[in-house]
Enzyme design. Sequence first.
Site, PDB file in Angstrom:
ATOM      1  N   ASP A 154       1.910   8.450   7.188  1.00 20.59           N
ATOM      2  CA  ASP A 154       2.722   7.623   6.330  1.00 20.59           C
ATOM      3  C   ASP A 154       2.604   7.617   4.776  1.00 20.59           C
ATOM      4  O   ASP A 154       3.591   8.437   4.329  1.00 20.59           O
ATOM      5  CB  ASP A 154       2.162   5.882   6.820  1.00 20.59           C
ATOM      6  CG  ASP A 154       2.858   4.892   5.770  1.00 20.59           C
ATOM      7  OD1 ASP A 154       4.012   5.324   5.062  1.00 20.59           O
ATOM      8  OD2 ASP A 154       2.218   3.840   5.804  1.00 20.59           O
ATOM      9  N   HIS A 191       8.792  -1.138   9.330  1.00 18.00           N
ATOM     10  CA  HIS A 191       9.079  -2.165   8.127  1.00 18.00           C
ATOM     11  C   HIS A 191       8.171  -1.829   7.163  1.00 18.00           C
ATOM     12  O   HIS A 191       7.640  -0.775   7.023  1.00 18.00           O
ATOM     13  CB  HIS A 191       8.867  -3.620   8.690  1.00 18.00           C
ATOM     14  CG  HIS A 191       7.388  -3.779   9.269  1.00 18.00           C
ATOM     15  ND1 HIS A 191       6.580  -5.072   9.126  1.00 18.00           N
ATOM     16  CD2 HIS A 191       6.446  -2.793   9.255  1.00 18.00           C
ATOM     17  CE1 HIS A 191       5.503  -4.920   9.590  1.00 18.00           C
ATOM     18  NE2 HIS A 191       5.166  -3.518   9.401  1.00 18.00           N
ATOM     19  N   ASP A 239      -3.482   1.127  11.787  1.00 17.63           N
ATOM     20  CA  ASP A 239      -3.172   1.736  10.506  1.00 17.63           C
ATOM     21  C   ASP A 239      -4.424   1.532   9.566  1.00 17.63           C
ATOM     22  O   ASP A 239      -4.673   0.575   9.055  1.00 17.63           O
ATOM     23  CB  ASP A 239      -1.937   1.124   9.863  1.00 17.63           C
ATOM     24  CG  ASP A 239      -1.418   1.874   8.659  1.00 17.63           C
ATOM     25  OD1 ASP A 239      -2.170   2.809   8.081  1.00 17.63           O
ATOM     26  OD2 ASP A 239      -0.533   1.441   7.916  1.00 17.63           O
ATOM     27  N   LYS A 258      10.061   5.205   6.612  1.00 17.44           N
ATOM     28  CA  LYS A 258      10.221   4.067   5.980  1.00 17.44           C
ATOM     29  C   LYS A 258      11.546   4.455   5.047  1.00 17.44           C
ATOM     30  O   LYS A 258      11.355   5.103   4.137  1.00 17.44           O
ATOM     31  CB  LYS A 258       9.389   3.573   5.440  1.00 17.44           C
ATOM     32  CG  LYS A 258       7.997   2.965   6.003  1.00 17.44           C
ATOM     33  CD  LYS A 258       6.536   2.887   5.166  1.00 17.44           C
ATOM     34  CE  LYS A 258       5.781   2.011   5.674  1.00 17.44           C
ATOM     35  NZ  LYS A 258       4.443   2.186   4.753  1.00 17.44           N
ATOM     36  N   GLU A 294      -4.308  -2.475   9.485  1.00 14.55           N
ATOM     37  CA  GLU A 294      -3.451  -2.945  10.502  1.00 14.55           C
ATOM     38  C   GLU A 294      -4.180  -2.731  12.048  1.00 14.55           C
ATOM     39  O   GLU A 294      -4.615  -1.412  12.085  1.00 14.55           O
ATOM     40  CB  GLU A 294      -2.026  -2.348  10.581  1.00 14.55           C
ATOM     41  CG  GLU A 294      -1.382  -2.746   9.476  1.00 14.55           C
ATOM     42  CD  GLU A 294       0.082  -1.872   9.387  1.00 14.55           C
ATOM     43  OE1 GLU A 294       0.540  -1.386  10.456  1.00 14.55           O
ATOM     44  OE2 GLU A 294       0.437  -1.791   7.979  1.00 14.55           O
ATOM     45  N   LYS A 303       7.439  -0.135  14.132  1.00 19.18           N
ATOM     46  CA  LYS A 303       6.454  -0.727  13.929  1.00 19.18           C
ATOM     47  C   LYS A 303       6.931  -1.946  13.131  1.00 19.18           C
ATOM     48  O   LYS A 303       7.461  -1.701  11.790  1.00 19.18           O
ATOM     49  CB  LYS A 303       5.291  -0.058  13.135  1.00 19.18           C
ATOM     50  CG  LYS A 303       4.172  -0.753  12.453  1.00 19.18           C
ATOM     51  CD  LYS A 303       3.225   0.311  11.936  1.00 19.18           C
ATOM     52  CE  LYS A 303       3.345   0.142  10.392  1.00 19.18           C
ATOM     53  NZ  LYS A 303       2.110   0.749   9.690  1.00 19.18           N
ATOM     54  N   GLU A 305       1.983  -9.346   7.081  1.00 22.94           N
ATOM     55  CA  GLU A 305       2.699  -8.944   8.278  1.00 22.94           C
ATOM     56  C   GLU A 305       2.721  -9.769   9.575  1.00 22.94           C
ATOM     57  O   GLU A 305       3.188  -9.420  10.604  1.00 22.94           O
ATOM     58  CB  GLU A 305       2.537  -7.447   8.730  1.00 22.94           C
ATOM     59  CG  GLU A 305       2.741  -6.650   7.701  1.00 22.94           C
ATOM     60  CD  GLU A 305       2.742  -4.904   7.860  1.00 22.94           C
ATOM     61  OE1 GLU A 305       1.977  -4.721   8.685  1.00 22.94           O
ATOM     62  OE2 GLU A 305       2.969  -4.328   6.939  1.00 22.94           O
ATOM     63  N   SER A 347       0.802  -1.193   0.046  1.00 25.60           N
ATOM     64  CA  SER A 347       0.130  -0.110  -0.057  1.00 25.60           C
ATOM     65  C   SER A 347       0.982   1.151  -0.112  1.00 25.60           C
ATOM     66  O   SER A 347       1.121   1.912   1.194  1.00 25.60           O
ATOM     67  CB  SER A 347      -0.799   0.033   1.205  1.00 25.60           C
ATOM     68  OG  SER A 347      -0.247   0.263   2.341  1.00 25.60           O
ATOM     69  N   HIS A 395      -3.133  -6.037   2.681  1.00 25.45           N
ATOM     70  CA  HIS A 395      -2.041  -7.075   3.250  1.00 25.45           C
ATOM     71  C   HIS A 395      -2.820  -8.600   3.642  1.00 25.45           C
ATOM     72  O   HIS A 395      -2.305  -9.150   4.148  1.00 25.45           O
ATOM     73  CB  HIS A 395      -1.407  -6.535   4.477  1.00 25.45           C
ATOM     74  CG  HIS A 395      -0.732  -5.494   4.512  1.00 25.45           C
ATOM     75  ND1 HIS A 395       0.059  -4.738   5.507  1.00 25.45           N
ATOM     76  CD2 HIS A 395      -0.078  -4.857   3.401  1.00 25.45           C
ATOM     77  CE1 HIS A 395       0.626  -3.699   5.044  1.00 25.45           C
ATOM     78  NE2 HIS A 395       0.565  -3.784   3.582  1.00 25.45           N
ATOM     79  N   GLU A 439      -3.108   5.827  12.322  1.00 16.71           N
ATOM     80  CA  GLU A 439      -2.007   6.049  11.180  1.00 16.71           C
ATOM     81  C   GLU A 439      -2.913   6.070  10.038  1.00 16.71           C
ATOM     82  O   GLU A 439      -3.772   5.241   9.717  1.00 16.71           O
ATOM     83  CB  GLU A 439      -0.897   4.998  10.950  1.00 16.71           C
ATOM     84  CG  GLU A 439       0.031   5.167   9.785  1.00 16.71           C
ATOM     85  CD  GLU A 439       1.020   3.782   9.709  1.00 16.71           C
ATOM     86  OE1 GLU A 439       1.457   3.203  10.829  1.00 16.71           O
ATOM     87  OE2 GLU A 439       1.464   3.342   8.481  1.00 16.71           O
TER      88      GLU A 439
HETATM   89  C1  PEP Z   1       3.878  -1.287   6.430  1.00 16.47           C
HETATM   90  C2  PEP Z   1       2.785  -0.623   5.717  1.00 16.47           C
HETATM   91  O1  PEP Z   1       2.519  -1.549   4.679  1.00 16.47           O
HETATM   92  P1  PEP Z   1       3.196  -1.322   3.300  1.00 16.47           P
HETATM   93  O2  PEP Z   1       4.612  -1.460   3.222  1.00 16.47           O
HETATM   94  O3  PEP Z   1       2.511  -2.037   2.373  1.00 16.47           O
HETATM   95  O4  PEP Z   1       3.085   0.242   2.780  1.00 16.47           O
HETATM   96  C3  PEP Z   1       2.080   0.566   6.083  1.00 16.47           C
HETATM   97  O5  PEP Z   1       1.302   0.870   5.236  1.00 16.47           O
HETATM   98  O6  PEP Z   1       2.342   1.000   7.042  1.00 16.47           O
HETATM   99 MG    MG Z   2       0.986   2.584   6.685  1.00 14.32          MG
END
Ligand code: PEP
Ligand code: MG
Length: 427
Positions: free
Chosen positions: A313, A366, A243, A338, A165, A389, A206, A42, A156, A286
């Site tokens: 994010d 992650h 999330d 990230k 999440e 996370k 995840e 995503s 996911h 999130e």
């Molecule tokens: C970890 C996540 O998913 P992705 O790596 O698919 O963006 C997220 O959206 O926070």
């Molecule tokens: Mg996210």
Amino acid sequence: MTTITSIKALEILDSRGNPTLQATVRLDSGHAGTAAVPSGASTGAREALELRDGDPTRFGGKGVTKALANVEGPIAAALKGRDARDQGAIDALLCELDGSADKSKLGANALLAVSLATAHAAANALAIPLYRHLGDASRGFTLPVPLMNVMNGGAHANNSLDIQECMIVPHGFERFGDALRAGVGVFHALRTLLDKRGFPTSVGDEGGFAPNVSGTREALDLILEAIERAGYKPGSQIALALDCAASEFHDDGEYHLEGEGKRFSRAEFCGYLAELVGDYPILSIEDGMAEDDWAGWGLLTDRLGRRVQLVGDDLFVTNTEILSAGIEKGIANAILIKPNQIGTLTETLAAMEMARRAGYASIVSHRSGETGDTTIADLAVATACGQIKTGSASRSDRVEKYNRLLAIERELGADARFAGSKAFRSH
Ligand SMILES: C=C(OP(=O)(O)O)C(=O)O
Ligand SMILES: [Mg+2]
């Protein structure tokens, strides 16, 4: 002693079985550093570009042959002879070599693999752990609170849960190891509970369970029950986090929770989230609004920003330009970090520093497609950001990060601090 002599890349697989890149940087001392890059599902529209080959006959277009050639070709040629200790100069050179705004020429995957491997090589040559190389010993080293994704939905998993999440947050403990043990205890209790209620206990990307629940409330009720069955106090010891990944179900100005059969305007969706916060011990939300709905983010921040952590994010994509616009407008109060959203370690650290100065929290994260690489664990400790996370406890790609944190806590001994509840006190 820390001069780069060669850089090699290897195509490896991520946790979804897609190819990804691993790079190894070698130094004249004989030391080396290796790092691998993860991959999101995503993804935010403004993330740095992950260079893929696009050939549909090979891994559905997801090959990394071009990115690999960029590492071993132009990147290796430019970095040979440079000092691996000077991460800032290495990363500036990587950005200059690429030359595009979104790292699309060489690929953010190629750049990040080399950027992280350089840091590992320097730490190895200096004979210090990575968190010491990246961090500032005078600030001390702090183990983060784990945000553990125990119920997977959205992009996911192929279940009915629209919220991507549902996480548990074991914050009310003295040590990281205790918090992790508690979180894992809840994960096991949740498995037993789901089994008893007739749900499958298979897991999503995840490592969290992915049952076909009737909606967010049923998911959160099951998790609360699991917390109690595991012998912990919901809220004060183990809280909840979401999330929403709301960009994934935002369409035509509306938020569609298909699994619950509901459609909301932005104000109504804000109200939906506010009711959840009123009814459950939720500490953090999130991407509660879509990345391009800044008006919605304004509403959400006005309504909930003093009560809960609101994390951008897809909204901020670890990008200081976008984060500074968000800070200026006063939207959200935290950023998800990230490294592959931006492409180099130095830019990642810059985003965390900008957040810190503005009083925004940083949560190191992650991706849903991961490898055994544990760099993010050291990054969280080095920056003392207080939160990480990195999924649930049932997939080795996630567990590797937790195990690395356990090793760091052990190594720090009496100097190890745990962020605990303080990580959430600013709201
Ligand atoms: C970890 C996540 O998913 P992705 O790596 O698919 O963006 C997220 O959206 O926070
Ligand atoms: Mg996210």
